[in-house]
Design a protein around this motif. Structure first.
Motif, PDB file in Angstrom:
ATOM      1  N   LYS A  37      12.934   7.068 -12.288  1.00 43.24           N
ATOM      2  CA  LYS A  37      11.468   6.413 -12.558  1.00 43.24           C
ATOM      3  C   LYS A  37      11.003   5.697 -11.409  1.00 43.24           C
ATOM      4  CE  LYS A  37      12.849   5.455 -17.504  1.00 43.24           C
ATOM      5  NZ  LYS A  37      13.172   4.627 -18.334  1.00 43.24           N
ATOM      6  N   ALA A  38       9.580   5.790 -11.445  1.00 44.73           N
ATOM      7  CA  ALA A  38       8.872   4.994 -10.076  1.00 44.73           C
ATOM      8  C   ALA A  38       9.080   3.322 -10.233  1.00 44.73           C
ATOM      9  CB  ALA A  38       7.457   5.454 -10.147  1.00 44.73           C
ATOM     10  N   VAL A  39       9.359   3.002  -9.230  1.00 47.41           N
ATOM     11  CA  VAL A  39       9.553   1.462  -9.154  1.00 47.41           C
ATOM     12  C   VAL A  39       8.114   0.904  -9.096  1.00 47.41           C
ATOM     13  CG1 VAL A  39      10.435  -0.540  -7.935  1.00 47.41           C
ATOM     14  CG2 VAL A  39      11.820   1.489  -8.183  1.00 47.41           C
ATOM     15  N   ILE A  40       7.701   0.112 -10.003  1.00 48.50           N
ATOM     16  CA  ILE A  40       6.135  -0.386  -9.730  1.00 48.50           C
ATOM     17  C   ILE A  40       6.320  -1.734  -8.593  1.00 48.50           C
ATOM     18  CG2 ILE A  40       4.300  -1.870 -11.051  1.00 48.50           C
ATOM     19  CD1 ILE A  40       4.936   1.354 -11.879  1.00 48.50           C
ATOM     20  N   VAL A  41       5.305  -1.621  -7.594  1.00 43.80           N
ATOM     21  CA  VAL A  41       5.312  -2.740  -6.808  1.00 43.80           C
ATOM     22  C   VAL A  41       4.382  -3.687  -6.954  1.00 43.80           C
ATOM     23  CG1 VAL A  41       6.355  -1.492  -4.871  1.00 43.80           C
ATOM     24  CG2 VAL A  41       3.880  -1.325  -5.108  1.00 43.80           C
TER      25      VAL A  41
ATOM     26  N   ARG B 115       0.882  -1.129   0.036  1.00 45.07           N
ATOM     27  CA  ARG B 115       0.117   0.036   0.114  1.00 45.07           C
ATOM     28  C   ARG B 115       0.717   1.203  -0.222  1.00 45.07           C
ATOM     29  NH1 ARG B 115      -2.966  -1.044   4.908  1.00 45.07           N
ATOM     30  NH2 ARG B 115      -2.915   1.136   5.226  1.00 45.07           N
ATOM     31  N   TYR B 116       1.944   1.299   0.865  1.00 48.91           N
ATOM     32  CA  TYR B 116       2.877   2.449   0.978  1.00 48.91           C
ATOM     33  C   TYR B 116       3.486   2.682  -0.467  1.00 48.91           C
ATOM     34  CZ  TYR B 116       6.230   5.878   2.473  1.00 48.91           C
ATOM     35  OH  TYR B 116       7.109   6.895   2.690  1.00 48.91           O
ATOM     36  N   PHE B 117       3.983   1.794  -1.054  1.00 53.19           N
ATOM     37  CA  PHE B 117       4.903   2.063  -2.267  1.00 53.19           C
ATOM     38  C   PHE B 117       3.753   2.210  -3.516  1.00 53.19           C
ATOM     39  CE2 PHE B 117       8.176   0.377   0.392  1.00 53.19           C
ATOM     40  CZ  PHE B 117       9.183   1.361   0.318  1.00 53.19           C
ATOM     41  N   SER B 118       2.583   1.666  -3.363  1.00 52.89           N
ATOM     42  CA  SER B 118       1.527   2.066  -4.405  1.00 52.89           C
ATOM     43  C   SER B 118       1.114   3.540  -4.450  1.00 52.89           C
ATOM     44  CB  SER B 118       0.223   1.078  -4.441  1.00 52.89           C
ATOM     45  OG  SER B 118       0.888  -0.390  -4.398  1.00 52.89           O
ATOM     46  N   LYS B 119       1.189   4.031  -3.223  1.00 55.27           N
ATOM     47  CA  LYS B 119       0.680   5.336  -2.970  1.00 55.27           C
ATOM     48  C   LYS B 119       1.789   6.354  -3.182  1.00 55.27           C
ATOM     49  CE  LYS B 119      -3.046   4.457   0.137  1.00 55.27           C
ATOM     50  NZ  LYS B 119      -3.433   4.744   1.653  1.00 55.27           N
ATOM     51  N   LYS B 120       2.985   6.023  -2.616  1.00 54.90           N
ATOM     52  CA  LYS B 120       4.295   6.719  -2.780  1.00 54.90           C
ATOM     53  C   LYS B 120       5.357   6.220  -3.331  1.00 54.90           C
ATOM     54  CE  LYS B 120       2.944   9.051   1.479  1.00 54.90           C
ATOM     55  NZ  LYS B 120       3.274   9.423   2.903  1.00 54.90           N
ATOM     56  N   PRO B 121       5.241   5.952  -4.748  1.00 54.87           N
ATOM     57  CA  PRO B 121       6.381   5.170  -5.313  1.00 54.87           C
ATOM     58  C   PRO B 121       7.673   5.620  -5.005  1.00 54.87           C
ATOM     59  CG  PRO B 121       4.562   5.751  -6.994  1.00 54.87           C
ATOM     60  CD  PRO B 121       4.372   6.400  -5.536  1.00 54.87           C
TER      61      PRO B 121
ATOM     62  N   MET C 226       2.615   3.092   7.897  1.00 52.06           N
ATOM     63  CA  MET C 226       2.483   3.873   6.876  1.00 52.06           C
ATOM     64  C   MET C 226       3.142   5.295   7.033  1.00 52.06           C
ATOM     65  SD  MET C 226       1.107   2.180   4.678  1.00 52.06           S
ATOM     66  CE  MET C 226       0.223   2.915   3.482  1.00 52.06           C
ATOM     67  N   ASN C 227       3.140   5.823   8.250  1.00 51.47           N
ATOM     68  CA  ASN C 227       3.752   7.026   8.384  1.00 51.47           C
ATOM     69  C   ASN C 227       5.015   7.106   9.224  1.00 51.47           C
ATOM     70  OD1 ASN C 227       1.243   8.262   7.194  1.00 51.47           O
ATOM     71  ND2 ASN C 227       0.288   7.543   9.006  1.00 51.47           N
ATOM     72  N   THR C 228       5.605   6.249   9.812  1.00 54.14           N
ATOM     73  CA  THR C 228       6.704   6.308  10.560  1.00 54.14           C
ATOM     74  C   THR C 228       7.608   5.309  10.212  1.00 54.14           C
ATOM     75  OG1 THR C 228       5.418   7.116  12.387  1.00 54.14           O
ATOM     76  CG2 THR C 228       7.687   6.189  12.725  1.00 54.14           C
ATOM     77  N   HIS C 229       7.309   3.697  10.086  1.00 53.98           N
ATOM     78  CA  HIS C 229       8.398   2.882   9.991  1.00 53.98           C
ATOM     79  C   HIS C 229       8.809   2.883   8.512  1.00 53.98           C
ATOM     80  CE1 HIS C 229      10.532  -0.819  11.039  1.00 53.98           C
ATOM     81  NE2 HIS C 229      10.038  -1.231   9.967  1.00 53.98           N
ATOM     82  N   ILE C 230       8.082   2.858   7.500  1.00 61.58           N
ATOM     83  CA  ILE C 230       8.318   2.548   6.126  1.00 61.58           C
ATOM     84  C   ILE C 230       9.006   3.884   5.703  1.00 61.58           C
ATOM     85  CG2 ILE C 230       7.427   2.070   3.749  1.00 61.58           C
ATOM     86  CD1 ILE C 230       5.361   0.308   4.883  1.00 61.58           C
ATOM     87  N   PRO C 231       8.511   5.146   5.949  1.00 61.83           N
ATOM     88  CA  PRO C 231       9.103   6.329   5.463  1.00 61.83           C
ATOM     89  C   PRO C 231      10.589   6.358   6.192  1.00 61.83           C
ATOM     90  CG  PRO C 231       6.840   6.795   6.266  1.00 61.83           C
ATOM     91  CD  PRO C 231       6.988   5.498   6.603  1.00 61.83           C
ATOM     92  N   GLY C 232      10.640   6.009   7.421  1.00 62.26           N
ATOM     93  CA  GLY C 232      12.036   5.890   7.979  1.00 62.26           C
ATOM     94  C   GLY C 232      12.983   5.084   7.148  1.00 62.26           C
ATOM     95  N   ILE C 233      12.576   3.799   6.747  1.00 61.38           N
ATOM     96  CA  ILE C 233      13.121   2.724   5.943  1.00 61.38           C
ATOM     97  C   ILE C 233      13.569   3.654   4.624  1.00 61.38           C
ATOM     98  CG2 ILE C 233      13.383   0.770   4.483  1.00 61.38           C
ATOM     99  CD1 ILE C 233      11.347  -0.450   6.732  1.00 61.38           C
ATOM    100  N   VAL C 234      12.607   4.331   3.959  1.00 53.25           N
ATOM    101  CA  VAL C 234      12.907   5.018   2.769  1.00 53.25           C
ATOM    102  C   VAL C 234      13.910   6.052   2.964  1.00 53.25           C
ATOM    103  CG1 VAL C 234      12.010   6.597   1.017  1.00 53.25           C
ATOM    104  CG2 VAL C 234      10.750   4.347   1.705  1.00 53.25           C
ATOM    105  N   LYS C 235      13.867   6.548   3.992  1.00 52.55           N
ATOM    106  CA  LYS C 235      14.788   8.079   4.450  1.00 52.55           C
ATOM    107  C   LYS C 235      15.990   7.393   4.465  1.00 52.55           C
ATOM    108  CE  LYS C 235      15.216  12.288   6.767  1.00 52.55           C
ATOM    109  NZ  LYS C 235      14.635  12.994   7.809  1.00 52.55           N
TER     110      LYS C 235
END
Length: 179
Positions: free
Chosen positions: A57-61, A44-50, A166-175
């Motif tokens: 280029k956006a990575v399709i999940v 869900r996260y990477f579908s909304k925020k590729p 959706m708002n803390t863990h995955i964005p932290g991984i991305v960052k």
């Protein structure tokens, strides 16, 4: 929550003789997060925020394939990715590094996935529930006796896993990890 539980436990045991009470501060009994939910959060996260790759280029999940053991993961990776990568490495060498860019990119991606699996390995196939009955007793005692109960709240039922991932863990991984 852990710090709050420690403070409340110190207050609860301040006047008593030393005890060997163990307090497990966790959510596996009162508010578990399921493995399939982790997969759903990522999708869900990477579908909304590729995630944008180095080429812009956006990575399709897609839906993640679920493995039931580390052995099945290693077999899957070996057959699906590592064996073809070895073939590409051989072809790259045979053709004077003509495929170096493709080889390096695939090798980097496989290494990244392997690193993520290593990070999450202790949690992926671990099926346990940690007993928090002592912590629940501590929560009940704090509710009835502490005027500052709302200040030292440590009930894992309040954790909104959807919001957290959706708002803390995955964005932290991305960052911090997807550099």
């Amino acid at each position: 929550m852990v710090v709050n539980a420690i403070i409340v436990a110190m207050v609860a045991h301040a006047s008593n003789q030393p005890s060997e009470t163990i307090y497990q501060v966790g959510s596996s009994m009162r508010n578990p997060v399921k493995y399939h939910s982790l997969q759903d959060f990522g999708y869900r996260y990477f579908s909304k925020k590729p995630w944008i790759n180095k080429d812009g280029k956006a990575v399709i999940v897609g839906k993640i394939r679920v493995m039931d053991s580390m052995a099945s993961f290693h077999r899957y990776m070996a057959l699906r990715y590592l064996l073809p990568l070895k073939g590409l490495e051989f072809a790259n060498t045979a053709f004077c590094h003509f495929f170096q860019g493709v080889y390096s990119d695939l090798n980097r991606k496989i290494s990244f996935v392997t690193r993520l699996i290593d990070i999450y390995r202790p949690y992926l196939f671990f099926d346990a529930i940690f007993d928090d009955i002592n912590t629940e007793k501590l929560r009940m005692a704090a509710r009835s006796s502490l005027a500052e109960n709302d200040m030292f709240y440590f009930d894992p039922k309040c954790i909104n896993w959807d919001d957290y991932f959706m708002n803390t863990h995955i964005p932290g991984i991305v960052k911090y990890i997807f550099k």
